[in-house]
Design a protein around this motif. Structure first.
Motif, PDB file in Angstrom:
ATOM      1  N   LEU A 136       0.835  -1.203   0.000  1.00  0.00           N
ATOM      2  CA  LEU A 136       0.000   0.000   0.000  1.00  0.00           C
ATOM      3  C   LEU A 136       0.871   1.255   0.000  1.00  0.00           C
ATOM      4  O   LEU A 136       0.598   2.193  -0.753  1.00  0.00           O
ATOM      5  CB  LEU A 136      -0.908  -0.022   1.229  1.00  0.00           C
ATOM      6  N   LYS A 137       1.920   1.252   0.812  1.00  0.00           N
ATOM      7  CA  LYS A 137       2.828   2.401   0.860  1.00  0.00           C
ATOM      8  C   LYS A 137       3.493   2.624  -0.494  1.00  0.00           C
ATOM      9  O   LYS A 137       3.613   3.752  -0.961  1.00  0.00           O
ATOM     10  CB  LYS A 137       3.907   2.185   1.922  1.00  0.00           C
ATOM     11  N   VAL A 138       3.930   1.534  -1.118  1.00  0.00           N
ATOM     12  CA  VAL A 138       4.592   1.627  -2.422  1.00  0.00           C
ATOM     13  C   VAL A 138       3.623   2.177  -3.471  1.00  0.00           C
ATOM     14  O   VAL A 138       3.975   3.068  -4.236  1.00  0.00           O
ATOM     15  CB  VAL A 138       5.142   0.245  -2.870  1.00  0.00           C
ATOM     16  N   LEU A 139       2.387   1.667  -3.467  1.00  0.00           N
ATOM     17  CA  LEU A 139       1.394   2.137  -4.423  1.00  0.00           C
ATOM     18  C   LEU A 139       1.063   3.611  -4.215  1.00  0.00           C
ATOM     19  O   LEU A 139       0.924   4.356  -5.175  1.00  0.00           O
ATOM     20  CB  LEU A 139       0.115   1.296  -4.330  1.00  0.00           C
ATOM     21  N   LYS A 140       0.955   4.020  -2.959  1.00  0.00           N
ATOM     22  CA  LYS A 140       0.672   5.432  -2.655  1.00  0.00           C
ATOM     23  C   LYS A 140       1.814   6.319  -3.122  1.00  0.00           C
ATOM     24  O   LYS A 140       1.596   7.390  -3.679  1.00  0.00           O
ATOM     25  CB  LYS A 140       0.443   5.623  -1.152  1.00  0.00           C
ATOM     26  N   ALA A 141       3.055   5.870  -2.887  1.00  0.00           N
ATOM     27  CA  ALA A 141       4.234   6.639  -3.298  1.00  0.00           C
ATOM     28  C   ALA A 141       4.276   6.766  -4.818  1.00  0.00           C
ATOM     29  O   ALA A 141       4.571   7.836  -5.349  1.00  0.00           O
ATOM     30  CB  ALA A 141       5.502   5.968  -2.790  1.00  0.00           C
TER      31      ALA A 141
ATOM     32  N   THR B  79       4.060  10.233  -7.022  1.00  0.00           N
ATOM     33  CA  THR B  79       5.080  10.567  -8.011  1.00  0.00           C
ATOM     34  C   THR B  79       4.439  10.830  -9.369  1.00  0.00           C
ATOM     35  O   THR B  79       4.799  11.778 -10.060  1.00  0.00           O
ATOM     36  CB  THR B  79       6.119   9.424  -8.128  1.00  0.00           C
ATOM     37  N   LYS B  80       3.483   9.987  -9.713  1.00  0.00           N
ATOM     38  CA  LYS B  80       2.787  10.126 -10.995  1.00  0.00           C
ATOM     39  C   LYS B  80       2.016  11.449 -11.049  1.00  0.00           C
ATOM     40  O   LYS B  80       2.044  12.157 -12.050  1.00  0.00           O
ATOM     41  CB  LYS B  80       1.829   8.945 -11.195  1.00  0.00           C
ATOM     42  N   ALA B  81       1.346  11.776  -9.952  1.00  0.00           N
ATOM     43  CA  ALA B  81       0.566  13.014  -9.883  1.00  0.00           C
ATOM     44  C   ALA B  81       1.487  14.227  -9.999  1.00  0.00           C
ATOM     45  O   ALA B  81       1.166  15.203 -10.676  1.00  0.00           O
ATOM     46  CB  ALA B  81      -0.225  13.062  -8.587  1.00  0.00           C
ATOM     47  N   LYS B  82       2.637  14.148  -9.344  1.00  0.00           N
ATOM     48  CA  LYS B  82       3.616  15.237  -9.400  1.00  0.00           C
ATOM     49  C   LYS B  82       4.118  15.445 -10.832  1.00  0.00           C
ATOM     50  O   LYS B  82       4.203  16.572 -11.313  1.00  0.00           O
ATOM     51  CB  LYS B  82       4.800  14.900  -8.492  1.00  0.00           C
ATOM     52  N   ALA B  83       4.434  14.343 -11.494  1.00  0.00           N
ATOM     53  CA  ALA B  83       4.936  14.403 -12.865  1.00  0.00           C
ATOM     54  C   ALA B  83       3.865  14.975 -13.796  1.00  0.00           C
ATOM     55  O   ALA B  83       4.174  15.750 -14.714  1.00  0.00           O
ATOM     56  CB  ALA B  83       5.355  13.014 -13.334  1.00  0.00           C
ATOM     57  N   GLN B  84       2.620  14.596 -13.548  1.00  0.00           N
ATOM     58  CA  GLN B  84       1.517  15.077 -14.375  1.00  0.00           C
ATOM     59  C   GLN B  84       1.328  16.591 -14.184  1.00  0.00           C
ATOM     60  O   GLN B  84       1.134  17.319 -15.154  1.00  0.00           O
ATOM     61  CB  GLN B  84       0.229  14.336 -13.999  1.00  0.00           C
TER      62      GLN B  84
END
Length: 57
Positions: free
Chosen positions: A34-39, A43-48
């Motif tokens: 869960l932690k890995v998926l959230k991270a 990261t994806k949201a930041k890049a977007q």
């Protein structure tokens, strides 16, 4: 008197320990996953956001 539980009856100490260990492993693994998926999502949201900001300029 009833005979003592066998190793595959689900009532032996070994079976209880194995079940508890499997449960604990599942909880720990689930928490880490869960932690890995959230991270990754963060990261994806930041890049977007970065890409969108770049497009606007």
């Amino acid at each position: 008197m009833t005979p003592p539980p066998g190793p595959y009856s689900g009532a032996s100490t070994l079976a209880l320990v194995a079940r508890a260990s499997a449960f604990t492993f599942g909880v720990v693994y689930g928490g880490i996953k869960l932690k890995v998926l959230k991270a990754k999502a963060k990261t994806k949201a930041k890049a977007q956001k970065k890409a969108e900001a770049k497009d606007h300029h």
